[in-house]
Design a protein around this motif. Structure first.
Motif, PDB file in Angstrom:
ATOM      1  N   PRO A 151       0.816  -1.206   0.000  1.00 13.44           N
ATOM      2  CA  PRO A 151       0.000   0.000   0.000  1.00 13.44           C
ATOM      3  C   PRO A 151       0.849   1.254   0.000  1.00 13.44           C
ATOM      4  O   PRO A 151       1.938   1.285   0.567  1.00 13.44           O
ATOM      5  CB  PRO A 151      -0.815  -0.108   1.282  1.00 13.44           C
ATOM      6  CG  PRO A 151      -0.140  -1.115   2.124  1.00 13.44           C
ATOM      7  CD  PRO A 151       0.658  -1.990   1.206  1.00 13.44           C
ATOM      8  N   ALA A 152       0.389   2.288  -0.632  1.00 11.05           N
ATOM      9  CA  ALA A 152       1.131   3.553  -0.728  1.00 11.05           C
ATOM     10  C   ALA A 152       1.266   4.240   0.625  1.00 11.05           C
ATOM     11  O   ALA A 152       2.092   5.125   0.787  1.00 11.05           O
ATOM     12  CB  ALA A 152       0.423   4.469  -1.720  1.00 11.05           C
ATOM     13  N   THR A 153       0.482   3.842   1.615  1.00 10.80           N
ATOM     14  CA  THR A 153       0.546   4.469   2.951  1.00 10.80           C
ATOM     15  C   THR A 153       1.791   4.081   3.708  1.00 10.80           C
ATOM     16  O   THR A 153       2.127   4.706   4.715  1.00 10.80           O
ATOM     17  CB  THR A 153      -0.688   4.059   3.767  1.00 10.80           C
ATOM     18  OG1 THR A 153      -0.643   2.630   3.963  1.00 10.80           O
ATOM     19  CG2 THR A 153      -1.972   4.491   3.108  1.00 10.80           C
ATOM     20  N   GLY A 154       2.506   3.010   3.282  1.00 11.50           N
ATOM     21  CA  GLY A 154       3.684   2.538   4.003  1.00 11.50           C
ATOM     22  C   GLY A 154       3.348   1.695   5.200  1.00 11.50           C
ATOM     23  O   GLY A 154       4.196   1.419   6.033  1.00 11.50           O
ATOM     24  N   ALA A 155       2.107   1.258   5.325  1.00 12.37           N
ATOM     25  CA  ALA A 155       1.675   0.483   6.482  1.00 12.37           C
ATOM     26  C   ALA A 155       1.773  -1.017   6.200  1.00 12.37           C
ATOM     27  O   ALA A 155       0.899  -1.771   6.560  1.00 12.37           O
ATOM     28  CB  ALA A 155       0.256   0.873   6.836  1.00 12.37           C
TER      29      ALA A 155
END
Length: 160
Positions: A151-155
């Protein structure tokens, strides 16, 4: 009987000695312990002693992969007379295989490890010598982790 002969060169194949009957030349037969031998001439035998104590002068390479898929070369003197006459330990682990090259050189196939500054101990018969802090296992390092479909959120979690 009761005589001894000291050999200073472990590559000696024959030697002369004196019995009551005169000078006898015989074949040097090294024993499996690599530290002693006898000379045989016909039916006469003479015990041969080797006074030397093994001396480890270098271990190369000093840095090895932690996988243990490598060997080190040990150079010194009095490192045994035949293959199998010397035992080598690096740290607390015996070498997976020790190959006698000559009385001046051995190779040791290492087991996997992760320590720094390990001693190399060479034993021939009951005598031994130690080369202190001579082997260092390289520390594995993670240099990159490719992220695929994260995911682009880095989570995202990554297991190494």
């Amino acid at each position: 009987g009761g005589q001894t002969l000291t050999l200073t060169d472990r590559t000696t194949a024959s030697a002369s000695f004196t019995f009551k009957e005169g000078v006898v030349r015989g074949t040097v037969c090294y024993l499996a312990d690599g530290a002693s031998a006898f000379v045989r001439a016909g039916t006469q035998f003479l015990v041969v002693t080797h006074p030397g104590i093994p001396s480890v002068q270098s271990v190369t390479p000093q840095s090895v992969p932690s996988t243990g898929a490598s060997s080190v070369t040990i150079v010194g003197i009095e490192l045994g007379a035949v293959d199998g006459s010397a035992r080598v330990r690096v740290g607390n682990s015996n070498c997976l295989a020790t190959h006698w090259v000559s009385a001046l050189s051995l190779t040791c196939r290492l087991s996997p490890g992760s320590a720094l500054g390990l001693d190399t101990v060479v034993t021939v018969a009951t005598r031994q010598d130690t080369r202190a802090r001579s082997v260092h296992y390289l520390t594995p390092a993670v240099t990159s982790i490719p992220v695929v479909n994260a995911p682009a959120t880095g989570a995202a979690s990554v297991t190494v």
